[in-house]
Design a protein around this motif. Structure first.
Motif, PDB file in Angstrom:
ATOM      1  N   GLU A 189      33.346  66.310  -8.140  1.00  0.00           N
ATOM      2  CA  GLU A 189      34.121  65.089  -8.340  1.00  0.00           C
ATOM      3  C   GLU A 189      34.137  64.633  -9.789  1.00  0.00           C
ATOM      4  O   GLU A 189      35.017  63.901 -10.203  1.00  0.00           O
ATOM      5  N   GLY A 190      33.165  64.999 -10.575  1.00  0.00           N
ATOM      6  CA  GLY A 190      33.164  64.495 -11.938  1.00  0.00           C
ATOM      7  C   GLY A 190      31.951  64.940 -12.715  1.00  0.00           C
ATOM      8  O   GLY A 190      31.171  65.796 -12.273  1.00  0.00           O
ATOM      9  N   GLU A 191      31.746  64.338 -13.849  1.00  0.00           N
ATOM     10  CA  GLU A 191      30.656  64.697 -14.743  1.00  0.00           C
ATOM     11  C   GLU A 191      29.311  64.356 -14.125  1.00  0.00           C
ATOM     12  O   GLU A 191      29.130  63.323 -13.511  1.00  0.00           O
ATOM     13  N   VAL A 192      28.357  65.255 -14.311  1.00  0.00           N
ATOM     14  CA  VAL A 192      26.998  65.027 -13.833  1.00  0.00           C
ATOM     15  C   VAL A 192      26.183  64.419 -14.957  1.00  0.00           C
ATOM     16  O   VAL A 192      26.117  64.981 -16.060  1.00  0.00           O
ATOM     17  N   VAL A 193      25.578  63.297 -14.717  1.00  0.00           N
ATOM     18  CA  VAL A 193      24.756  62.624 -15.715  1.00  0.00           C
ATOM     19  C   VAL A 193      23.295  62.964 -15.448  1.00  0.00           C
ATOM     20  O   VAL A 193      22.764  62.631 -14.402  1.00  0.00           O
ATOM     21  N   ARG A 194      22.656  63.655 -16.352  1.00  0.00           N
ATOM     22  CA  ARG A 194      21.258  64.045 -16.169  1.00  0.00           C
ATOM     23  C   ARG A 194      20.363  63.263 -17.111  1.00  0.00           C
ATOM     24  O   ARG A 194      20.735  62.930 -18.222  1.00  0.00           O
ATOM     25  N   ASP A 195      19.136  63.014 -16.637  1.00  0.00           N
ATOM     26  CA  ASP A 195      18.176  62.272 -17.457  1.00  0.00           C
ATOM     27  C   ASP A 195      17.421  63.236 -18.361  1.00  0.00           C
ATOM     28  O   ASP A 195      17.303  64.415 -18.065  1.00  0.00           O
TER      29      ASP A 195
ATOM     30  N   VAL B 214      23.834  64.698  11.058  1.00  0.00           N
ATOM     31  CA  VAL B 214      23.825  64.771   9.598  1.00  0.00           C
ATOM     32  C   VAL B 214      24.027  66.194   9.112  1.00  0.00           C
ATOM     33  O   VAL B 214      23.832  66.489   7.940  1.00  0.00           O
ATOM     34  N   ARG B 215      24.418  67.108  10.002  1.00  0.00           N
ATOM     35  CA  ARG B 215      24.646  68.497   9.601  1.00  0.00           C
ATOM     36  C   ARG B 215      25.674  68.543   8.483  1.00  0.00           C
ATOM     37  O   ARG B 215      26.725  67.912   8.557  1.00  0.00           O
ATOM     38  N   GLY B 216      25.339  69.277   7.443  1.00  0.00           N
ATOM     39  CA  GLY B 216      26.254  69.405   6.319  1.00  0.00           C
ATOM     40  C   GLY B 216      26.023  68.398   5.216  1.00  0.00           C
ATOM     41  O   GLY B 216      26.616  68.513   4.154  1.00  0.00           O
ATOM     42  N   ALA B 217      25.143  67.394   5.454  1.00  0.00           N
ATOM     43  CA  ALA B 217      24.913  66.400   4.402  1.00  0.00           C
ATOM     44  C   ALA B 217      24.275  67.007   3.165  1.00  0.00           C
ATOM     45  O   ALA B 217      24.407  66.485   2.069  1.00  0.00           O
ATOM     46  N   GLY B 218      23.590  68.130   3.318  1.00  0.00           N
ATOM     47  CA  GLY B 218      22.969  68.776   2.173  1.00  0.00           C
ATOM     48  C   GLY B 218      23.961  69.332   1.186  1.00  0.00           C
ATOM     49  O   GLY B 218      23.606  69.667   0.065  1.00  0.00           O
ATOM     50  N   ALA B 219      25.222  69.457   1.600  1.00  0.00           N
ATOM     51  CA  ALA B 219      26.243  69.962   0.691  1.00  0.00           C
ATOM     52  C   ALA B 219      26.785  68.888  -0.230  1.00  0.00           C
ATOM     53  O   ALA B 219      27.667  69.147  -1.040  1.00  0.00           O
ATOM     54  N   ASN B 220      26.258  67.682  -0.146  1.00  0.00           N
ATOM     55  CA  ASN B 220      26.794  66.581  -0.941  1.00  0.00           C
ATOM     56  C   ASN B 220      26.656  66.809  -2.441  1.00  0.00           C
ATOM     57  O   ASN B 220      27.444  66.291  -3.227  1.00  0.00           O
ATOM     58  N   ALA B 221      25.638  67.545  -2.836  1.00  0.00           N
ATOM     59  CA  ALA B 221      25.476  67.793  -4.267  1.00  0.00           C
ATOM     60  C   ALA B 221      26.648  68.590  -4.816  1.00  0.00           C
ATOM     61  O   ALA B 221      27.171  68.310  -5.891  1.00  0.00           O
ATOM     62  N   VAL B 222      27.071  69.597  -4.064  1.00  0.00           N
ATOM     63  CA  VAL B 222      28.210  70.398  -4.502  1.00  0.00           C
ATOM     64  C   VAL B 222      29.460  69.545  -4.594  1.00  0.00           C
ATOM     65  O   VAL B 222      30.232  69.605  -5.552  1.00  0.00           O
TER      66      VAL B 222
ATOM     67  N   ARG C  67      26.085  59.238 -11.373  1.00  0.00           N
ATOM     68  CA  ARG C  67      25.330  60.394 -11.867  1.00  0.00           C
ATOM     69  C   ARG C  67      25.974  61.708 -11.435  1.00  0.00           C
ATOM     70  O   ARG C  67      25.880  62.711 -12.125  1.00  0.00           O
ATOM     71  N   GLY C  68      26.589  61.719 -10.253  1.00  0.00           N
ATOM     72  CA  GLY C  68      27.243  62.935  -9.786  1.00  0.00           C
ATOM     73  C   GLY C  68      26.344  63.883  -9.046  1.00  0.00           C
ATOM     74  O   GLY C  68      26.751  64.999  -8.716  1.00  0.00           O
ATOM     75  N   VAL C  69      25.093  63.488  -8.771  1.00  0.00           N
ATOM     76  CA  VAL C  69      24.167  64.313  -7.984  1.00  0.00           C
ATOM     77  C   VAL C  69      23.378  63.395  -7.052  1.00  0.00           C
ATOM     78  O   VAL C  69      23.192  62.215  -7.358  1.00  0.00           O
ATOM     79  N   PRO C  70      22.914  63.915  -5.905  1.00  0.00           N
ATOM     80  CA  PRO C  70      22.129  63.083  -4.992  1.00  0.00           C
ATOM     81  C   PRO C  70      20.892  62.510  -5.674  1.00  0.00           C
ATOM     82  O   PRO C  70      20.166  63.220  -6.371  1.00  0.00           O
ATOM     83  N   THR C  71      20.646  61.233  -5.461  1.00  0.00           N
ATOM     84  CA  THR C  71      19.532  60.541  -6.106  1.00  0.00           C
ATOM     85  C   THR C  71      18.829  59.582  -5.154  1.00  0.00           C
ATOM     86  O   THR C  71      17.783  59.038  -5.494  1.00  0.00           O
ATOM     87  N   MET C  72      19.381  59.376  -3.960  1.00  0.00           N
ATOM     88  CA  MET C  72      18.880  58.333  -3.077  1.00  0.00           C
ATOM     89  C   MET C  72      17.417  58.513  -2.705  1.00  0.00           C
ATOM     90  O   MET C  72      16.658  57.546  -2.625  1.00  0.00           O
ATOM     91  N   SER C  73      16.988  59.769  -2.473  1.00  0.00           N
ATOM     92  CA  SER C  73      15.586  59.983  -2.081  1.00  0.00           C
ATOM     93  C   SER C  73      14.628  59.507  -3.163  1.00  0.00           C
ATOM     94  O   SER C  73      13.568  58.949  -2.864  1.00  0.00           O
ATOM     95  N   SER C  74      14.984  59.722  -4.421  1.00  0.00           N
ATOM     96  CA  SER C  74      14.081  59.306  -5.495  1.00  0.00           C
ATOM     97  C   SER C  74      13.971  57.787  -5.572  1.00  0.00           C
ATOM     98  O   SER C  74      12.900  57.250  -5.845  1.00  0.00           O
ATOM     99  N   PHE C  75      15.071  57.078  -5.314  1.00  0.00           N
ATOM    100  CA  PHE C  75      14.991  55.617  -5.296  1.00  0.00           C
ATOM    101  C   PHE C  75      14.025  55.152  -4.204  1.00  0.00           C
ATOM    102  O   PHE C  75      13.188  54.276  -4.434  1.00  0.00           O
ATOM    103  N   HIS C  76      14.149  55.729  -3.039  1.00  0.00           N
ATOM    104  CA  HIS C  76      13.251  55.366  -1.948  1.00  0.00           C
ATOM    105  C   HIS C  76      11.819  55.812  -2.253  1.00  0.00           C
ATOM    106  O   HIS C  76      10.862  55.219  -1.760  1.00  0.00           O
ATOM    107  N   GLY C  77      11.695  56.860  -3.068  1.00  0.00           N
ATOM    108  CA  GLY C  77      10.369  57.265  -3.513  1.00  0.00           C
ATOM    109  C   GLY C  77       9.693  56.191  -4.339  1.00  0.00           C
ATOM    110  O   GLY C  77       8.491  55.943  -4.219  1.00  0.00           O
ATOM    111  N   PHE C  78      10.470  55.529  -5.203  1.00  0.00           N
ATOM    112  CA  PHE C  78       9.897  54.436  -5.988  1.00  0.00           C
ATOM    113  C   PHE C  78       9.477  53.273  -5.105  1.00  0.00           C
ATOM    114  O   PHE C  78       8.470  52.607  -5.373  1.00  0.00           O
ATOM    115  N   PHE C  79      10.247  53.019  -4.030  1.00  0.00           N
ATOM    116  CA  PHE C  79       9.832  51.986  -3.084  1.00  0.00           C
ATOM    117  C   PHE C  79       8.478  52.343  -2.469  1.00  0.00           C
ATOM    118  O   PHE C  79       7.579  51.494  -2.370  1.00  0.00           O
TER     119      PHE C  79
END
Length: 401
Positions: free
Chosen positions: A395-401, A382-390, A134-146
């Protein structure tokens, strides 16, 4: 641009929905188990110590299976392991809840733990592949479904108990529905063919940052696992709640966690991964202490809800950081950290049971507040992990729903 071998945007969207469904189903099964723990205990005539041993058997099954997961994923990809474990999980759940003889309970507990532990690692590895595509952070939403599934499973389990279906027949029906859902869904999950020689050993001994991240995940998941198995008993013992009322604690925990996880990626981008970890750890500690220090069922349940708010995004942030551990391929780093972390989810309940057997349930569950304090104090990793979206967008194309 996407490479010729990259999945199409439509395939990525379908894969996101599919693996979200697997997370949802896994959470539903765990939620249903959580509210059936007191009933299973009463039917088998187990005291607190024996119940703790049963929960330790679940942990043993998972710990026996999980070290194999990284190697299997590195060799065959995560889809096959997700399919196999997602089918075994509801079968073993129904067998465990419906068993009454002590010997069969312990056998099914081991198998349930093995299926659940394998599914945890496999679905998170697959989720990481979807996140990368997808090219953007998504892990929190997966855990949200759990967490949303945990809420549904706990609510449904409470209704089963209320209408006299706690003998295992209600969970048997739920397991059948879950099996159908898995078979209809899993074919859409993302399959990333492993690159020969890219991953190296499927399991490595954690070291340096990977070990530290795994231990922090272990502490957070120990709190989550303890609430799955002990929250209903805390409410019954501390407040005199009925079996159906006792489901309120885990339900509020799941509501709060799901809501905060669906907002998690935005929170990390706004406040930073370190800020999320600090606030989360402190909220976990405060919520646990509130829940075990009151005789009011509503206040105690709200305390568990506060724990859910705090714990919501700790593990997703840790998994994101683990996937970028220097010197380890993303999938292997995640699998290694997940194995260490999920040992807390599975070992936490029996450890709390051991403490409760010697010092009382309030002391046992209350000791989990220490985990929140340690998480808050260790957030710099985990300092700096919030920059992962950038980084992901670069790195590549962002796939949005």
């Amino acid at each position: 641009m996407m490479s010729p071998t990259s999945p199409s945007p439509d395939a990525v969207r379908r894969a996101r929905r599919a693996i979200s469904t697997i997370f949802l189903l896994n959470g539903a099964g765990i939620g249903a188990w959580a509210v059936h723990v007191p009933t299973v205990q009463a039917r088998a005539g187990f005291d607190t110590a024996t119940l703790g041993l049963l929960l330790l058997t679940i942990a043993g099954g998972a710990m026996a299976a999980m070290p194999l997961c990284g190697a299997l994923i590195a060799r065959h990809g995560s889809r096959r392991l997700t399919l196999a474990s997602a089918l075994l999980f509801p079968i073993t759940l129904a067998a465990l809840v419906g068993a009454s003889a002590p010997a069969s309970l312990f056998v099914f507990a081991f198998l349930f733990g093995a299926a659940n532990g394998t599914l945890d690692v496999a679905m998170n590895a697959n989720a990481t592949e979807v996140e990368k595509a997808r090219g953007v952070p998504t892990m929190s939403s997966f855990h949200g479904f759990f967490s949303l599934g945990g809420l549904f499973g706990a609510a449904l389990g409470g209704l089963m108990l209320k209408f006299g279906l706690g003998d295992g027949n209600g969970v048997l029906v739920l397991a059948g529905v879950m099996l159908v859902a898995v078979m209809l869904t899993v074919s859409s999950t993302l399959h990333v063919a492993p690159v020969p020689g890219e991953h190296g050993p499927g399991v490595r001994l954690p070291r340096g940052p990977a070990l530290y991240l795994g231990l922090l995940a272990l502490l957070c998941m120990a709190v989550e696992g303890a609430l799955v198995d002990w929250s209903a008993l805390v409410l019954r013992e501390q407040t005199g709640a009925s079996a159906a009322q006792a489901a309120l604690g885990f339900s509020l925990f799941s509501i709060a966690m799901a809501a905060c996880r669906f907002a998690g990626d935005g929170l990390v981008l706004r406040f930073g991964a370190r800020g999320v970890m600090v606030a989360g750890g402190l909220a976990m500690a405060a919520g646990v202490l509130l829940a075990v220090s009151t005789g009011n069922v509503v206040i105690a349940a709200l305390g568990f809800g506060l724990v859910g708010l705090g714990a919501a995004n700790v593990v997703p942030v840790i998994f994101t950081a683990a996937a970028r551990t220097p010197g380890m391929a993303p999938g292997v780093g995640l699998a290694t950290a997940a194995t260490v972390g999920y040992s807390g989810l599975l070992l936490g309940p029996p450890v709390i049971g051991w403490i409760a057997a010697h010092a009382g349930l309030a002391v046992g569950v209350g000791s989990l507040a220490l985990a929140g304090v340690v998480i808050a104090a260790s957030a710099n990793i985990v300092r700096g992990a919030g920059a992962n979206a950038v980084a992901a967008k670069a790195e590549g194309e962002v796939v949005r729903d």
